[in-house]
Design an enzyme around this catalytic site. Structure first.
Site, PDB file in Angstrom:
ATOM      1  CG  HIS A 292      34.990  38.437  33.855  1.00 13.75           C
ATOM      2  ND1 HIS A 292      34.207  37.630  34.739  1.00 13.75           N
ATOM      3  CD2 HIS A 292      36.466  38.613  34.400  1.00 13.75           C
ATOM      4  CE1 HIS A 292      35.376  36.573  35.498  1.00 13.75           C
ATOM      5  NE2 HIS A 292      36.212  37.326  35.595  1.00 13.75           N
ATOM      6  CD  GLU A 293      39.885  39.403  34.124  1.00 14.62           C
ATOM      7  OE1 GLU A 293      40.487  39.778  35.703  1.00 14.62           O
ATOM      8  OE2 GLU A 293      39.490  38.610  33.888  1.00 14.62           O
ATOM      9  CG  HIS A 296      38.049  39.287  39.269  1.00 13.37           C
ATOM     10  ND1 HIS A 296      37.242  38.651  39.964  1.00 13.37           N
ATOM     11  CD2 HIS A 296      38.078  39.338  37.891  1.00 13.37           C
ATOM     12  CE1 HIS A 296      37.460  37.427  39.466  1.00 13.37           C
ATOM     13  NE2 HIS A 296      37.910  37.396  38.335  1.00 13.37           N
ATOM     14  CD  GLU A 372      36.760  34.210  37.763  1.00 18.20           C
ATOM     15  OE1 GLU A 372      36.877  34.852  36.623  1.00 18.20           O
ATOM     16  OE2 GLU A 372      37.757  34.434  37.813  1.00 18.20           O
TER      17      GLU A 372
HETATM   18 ZN   LIG Z   1      37.466  35.771  36.374  1.00 18.36          ZN
END
Ligand SMILES: [Zn+2]
Length: 434
Positions: A292-293, A296, A372
Site C-alpha cells: 500500500h505504501e 503511494h 488511499e
Molecule cells: Zn496510505
C-alpha cells in the site's frame, strides 16, 4: 483595497469571529453525530464478526467515547480562547510587551521574535494540562501510553526548543523578504519558503526525528529479505530500512517511506511487528501494508501533495501582497500605531482566510482519501489484497479503533477512509482482478 470596501475594522473583526464560530459549530455538530453513532452501535459489524471479539469491540467503543468527550471540551475551550484573543486584542498587548523588552531599538525582526517566543511559551503552558490529561489519563486508561514522566518532560522540552529555533529562523527570513522584496516580494517569499520546506523535508527524517526516537536498521532475516525483494520487484530505490522505537511513546502502529529521488528509506514502527501478546502483524501482513505504501510512491502521491501545498502557498502570499499595506488589517488585531508585517501575515492567513482554509482542508481530505483507495488497489494488483485486509483488521484491533462512523463526520474529518469501506473496496477490486 480592503480600506475602500470596508470603512470600519470592527466589521472585519466580527466577520472573522462569525466565520470562526460557524466553522466551530459545524465541526461540533459533526462530532456530535459521530458520538451518537458510537453510543447507539451495540453489535460488532457483520464484516468483523469472528475477528473482533465483543469484548474488544466494547473497549474500542469506550475509548472512542472518551476521545470524543475529550475533544468536545478541548474544542470548546479553544474557541472561547481564540475569541477572547481577537476580542481583547491580545496579540497587540503582547506586541507592546515585546517592544518594552526589546529596548535596543533593534527593529522589527527582533521584536517579532520576542513576540513569537512569548506567545509560544504561553500557548504551550495553556495546552499542557490537555496534553498531560490525554497522555497520562486517557491513553493510560486504555493501555496505549508508554511514556514515563521523565521521557514526557524531556520530549516536550526538546520539541519546544527545536520548533522555536525553526520558527524564529523562518519568521526572520519572511520578515526581511516582505520588507525588502519590492513589489513582487510574494514571489521571493514563496521561493524562499518553498526552498526551506524542501530542505526541512530532507533534514527532518535524517537529523531531527532521530533526536526524538531511536531508529535501528531492520535486522537481517526473512522479513528484511522479503521487503527487499518487493522493492526490487517494483524498482523502488530502497537504500535503508529502519525500525523506529515508537513503543516508547505509544502503542499505536504505523509504517511510512521517505526520501528524494534514488534514496528512499522505509520506516516500520516496532509496534507493527508481531509480538508475543498477539499484537502486531505477521510478515505477509506487513508486506501488504508496504505494498500500500509503495502504491503511494508509484502514483507519485507525495509529489502531488507537495504541488498542491506549494500552489496554495503561492496563492496565499499573492493575496497577502494585495492586502498587507492596508492599515485595517492591523487594526483588526488592535495594532493602531504600528504595522508589523508578521502580524499582517498572521491576520490574513489565519483570520481573513478562515473560510478558504476550511474549504481547502475539506478538498485535500477528499484528495487524500482518493489516494488511499488508489494505494489499496495497488496492493490488490500485486496480489496482496488479502494480507492487506487482515493487516487492516489487526491494526484496527491493536489500536482499538471504533469501526463504525457517521458518513458526514467521516467525509469531513478522515484523510483515510474508514476500515469497513476500505475492506469492501479491496474485496471488490480483488474480485475484478481475478
Ligand atoms: Zn496510505
Amino acid at each position: 483595497m480592503i480600506d475602500s470596501i470596508i470603512k470600519n475594522e470592527f466589521v472585519i473583526k466580527y466577520f472573522i469571529l462569525l466565520f470562526m464560530w460557524i466553522e466551530f459549530l459545524w465541526e461540533l455538530y459533526l462530532s456530535y453525530r459521530q458520538y451518537h453513532v458510537v453510543l447507539i452501535t451495540k453489535e460488532v459489524p457483520k464484516k468483523l464478526k469472528g475477528v473482533l471479539s465483543q469484548d474488544t469491540f466494547k473497549k474500542a467503543k469506550d475509548y472512542s467515547v472518551a476521545k470524543l468527550e475529550f475533544s468536545f471540551i478541548k474544542d470548546i475551550f479553544g474557541i472561547v480562547f481564540s475569541t477572547l484573543i481577537i476580542y481583547y486584542d491580545v496579540l497587540a498587548i503582547f506586541w507592546d510587551y515585546s517592544l518594552q523588552i526589546n529596548s535596543s531599538e533593534a527593529g522589527e525582526v527582533s521584536t517579532s521574535c520576542i513576540w513569537i517566543l512569548i506567545l509560544s511559551v504561553l500557548t504551550t503552558i495553556i495546552d499542557l494540562p490537555f496534553t498531560i490529561y490525554y497522555t497520562f489519563v486517557l491513553e493510560e486508561k486504555f493501555g496505549f501510553n508508554k511514556q514515563t514522566v521523565g521521557f514526557f518532560v524531556w520530549d516536550k522540552i526538546k520539541a519546544f526548543i527545536v520548533s522555536q529555533c525553526l520558527t524564529l529562523m523562518i519568521s526572520s527570513i519572511v520578515i526581511v523578504i516582505i520588507k525588502n522584496g519590492g513589489d513582487y516580494f510574494f514571489v521571493w517569499l514563496w521561493a524562499a519558503v518553498c526552498t526551506i520546506s524542501l530542505i526541512l523535508m530532507t533534514v527532518y527524517p535524517a537529523v531531527i526525528a532521530p533526536m526524538f526516537d531511536k531508529y535501528t536498521p531492520l535486522p537481517e532475516g526473512e522479513l528484511r529479505t522479503q521487503i527487499e525483494d518487493l522493492a526490487t520487484q517494483l524498482k523502488f530505490p530502497l537504500t535503508e530500512l529502519y525500525v523506529v522505537e515508537g513503543s516508547k511513546r505509544s502503542a499505536h502502529s504505523n509504517a511510512y517511506f521517505y526520501g528524494f529521488f534514488k534514496h528512499k528509506r522505509i520506516v516500520l514502527y516496532d509496534t507493527l511487528l508481531k509480538k508475543e501478546d498477539g499484537t502486531g502483524c505477521d510478515n505477509d501482513e506487513i508486506l501488504g501494508i508496504l505494498s500500500h505504501e509503495l502504491g503511494h510512491w508509484s502514483f507519485n502521491h507525495v509529489l502531488k501533495n507537495l504541488v498542491v501545498i506549494q500552489v496554495n502557498l503561492f496563492l496565499l502570499f499573492a493575496v497577502f501582497s494585495t492586502m498587507f499595506k492596508s492599515p485595517k488589517i492591523y487594526q483588526v488585531a488592535g495594532f493602531y500605531k504600528s504595522q508589523p508585517v508578521l502580524i499582517g501575515l498572521y491576520v490574513v492567513l489565519m483570520y481573513i482566510m478562515t473560510p478558504y482554509n476550511a474549504l481547502l482542508s475539506f478538498l485535500s481530505t477528499c484528495m487524500s482519501r482518493r489516494f488511499e483507495f488508489q494505494a489499496d488497489d495497488f496492493a490488490v494488483q500485486l496480489k496482496r489484497g488479502a494480507p492487506l485486509q487482515s493487516a487492516l483488521i489487526q491494526l484496527n484491533k491493536d489500536n482499538l479503533s471504533f469501526p463504525v462512523y457517521d458518513n458526514w463526520y467521516s467525509a469531513y474529518n478522515h484523510s483515510h477512509p474508514p476500515i469497513l469501506e476500505r475492506l469492501a473496496v479491496i474485496e471488490e477490486n480483488m474480485k475484478k482482478a481475478k
